[in-house]
Design an enzyme around this catalytic site. Structure first.
Site, PDB file in Angstrom:
ATOM      1  CB  SER A   1      -0.723  -0.028   1.177  1.00  0.00           C
ATOM      2  OG  SER A   1      -0.349   0.237   2.338  1.00  0.00           O
TER       3      SER A   1
ATOM      4  CB  SER B   1      10.351   9.570   8.047  1.00  0.00           C
ATOM      5  OG  SER B   1       9.735  10.740   8.551  1.00  0.00           O
TER       6      SER B   1
ATOM      7  CE1 TYR C   1       7.826   5.142  10.199  1.00  0.00           C
ATOM      8  CE2 TYR C   1       8.497   7.157   9.820  1.00  0.00           C
ATOM      9  CZ  TYR C   1       8.029   6.086   9.328  1.00  0.00           C
ATOM     10  OH  TYR C   1       8.029   6.213   8.103  1.00  0.00           O
TER      11      TYR C   1
ATOM     12  CE  LYS D   1      11.268   5.184   8.216  1.00  0.00           C
ATOM     13  NZ  LYS D   1      11.606   4.292   7.160  1.00  0.00           N
TER      14      LYS D   1
ATOM     15  CB  THR E   1       0.532   6.484   3.251  1.00  0.00           C
ATOM     16  OG1 THR E   1       0.919   6.486   4.441  1.00  0.00           O
ATOM     17  CG2 THR E   1       1.416   7.225   2.158  1.00  0.00           C
TER      18      THR E   1
END
Length: 309
Positions: free
Chosen positions: A48, A170, A196, A200, A231
């Site tokens: 996705s 990111s 996260y 990154k 997203t």
């Protein structure tokens, strides 16, 4: 000057408006039709969002695209959407859980040809979780798994005339320093968004070292951030952010654009750099995030030991 101003304002630069303003200057910069014909491209996290969008555009350029997914059933649904968008697409699915070293090794053993490896798989857990080897899940998925897979595929990538490994980072990494003293996030209160962003940051800081490590095999290493894209992952993991910024968010295709460009543009861009919207970007916007001498090398040693190399 406008490009730099957009980048430093963050909200404008990372939004759909930043992409669309910059897009006006790319008329001569798009990879030509068929530029990836004869190339095999692996896209992790392709079920996705950014991965699916990248797969569609890579297929449009003629690549044989492998959708590397954790859930094969979801991957097969994505495969059908890719074929709907690109009827002539050469596309297939393969299972690999980047957080699971066993799954990574099993998948790597099946590959006989790879030209481009796009590391896009990502997770944002609400609680601290470890994989079977005791490594924190975001570290395992964003750093250790991609490193292990690339190392296992080095003999295959070496056979390509223009091998490229691309890490999808990111913009959130700009808020974090390199967590070299606590890469497994064992200290303090765990926050998924922080984990996260920390991992990154690791991807971006390790890219120059990986470029050097792989240069003898003719493998280019690239890292990018996609800006703010709308997203399923953002909607599921950061619903508040998605609601507040819904009018600013890029489409998945806009977010994936630079990854596709890095895979296809000729000649190859300089290896070991950090990119956004088809231009090299600084690794640091805040002085406090700059690593001290030797910290990147120490983190790489930790990661290589963690994957058994």
């Amino acid at each position: 000057m406008l490009d730099t101003l957009l980048d430093r304002t963050v909200v404008l630069g990372y939004s759909r408006w930043g992409y669309r303003l910059r897009r006006r200057g790319w008329a001569q910069d798009d990879p030509p039709a068929g530029s990836l014909r004869g190339k095999v491209v692996l896209v992790t996290g392709a079920s996705s969002g950014l991965g699916e969008a990248a797969a569609i555009d890579l297929a449009k350029l003629g690549a044989a695209v492998v959708l590397v997914v954790r859930n094969v059933e979801r991957g097969e649904r994505t495969l059908e959407r890719v074929r709907e968008a690109v009827p002539e697409a050469d596309v297939s699915t393969a299972r690999c859980d980047l957080s699971d070293p066993g799954s990574v090794r099993e998948f790597a053993a099946t590959r006989s040809r790879v030209d481009v490896l796009l590391h896009n798989a990502g997770v944002l857990p609400k609680e601290r979780t470890e994989n079977a080897d005791g490594h924190e899940l975001t570290l395992a998925t964003h750093v250790l798994g991609p490193l292990l897979l690339t190392e296992l595929l080095r003999p295959v990538l070496r056979e390509s005339a223009d091998a490229r490994v691309i890490l999808m980072s990111s913009g959130g990494m700009y808020t974090q320093a390199l967590a070299v003293d606590d890469p497994e996030y064992r200290q303090g209160t765990f926050r998924g968004a922080t984990a996260y962003a920390r991992t990154k940051r690791m991807q971006a800081e390790l890219t120059p070292l990986l470029s050097q490590r792989w240069s003898g095999d003719g493998i280019g290493a690239y890292c990018l951030h996609p800006g703010w894209a709308d997203t399923p992952g953002v909607a599921d993991s950061l619903p508040g952010f998605q609601r507040l910024t819904s009018k600013l968010l890029r489409t998945p295709a806009e977010g994936a654009d630079t990854a596709v460009w890095l895979a296809a543009t000729r000649p190859a861009p300089p290896s070991g750099r950090f990119w956004h919207d088809r231009r090299e970007r600084p690794l640091h916007l805040l002085p406090r995030t700059r690593p001290a001498a030797g910290q990147r090398e120490r983190l790489l040693r930790y990661c290589l030991e963690a994957i058994g190399l």
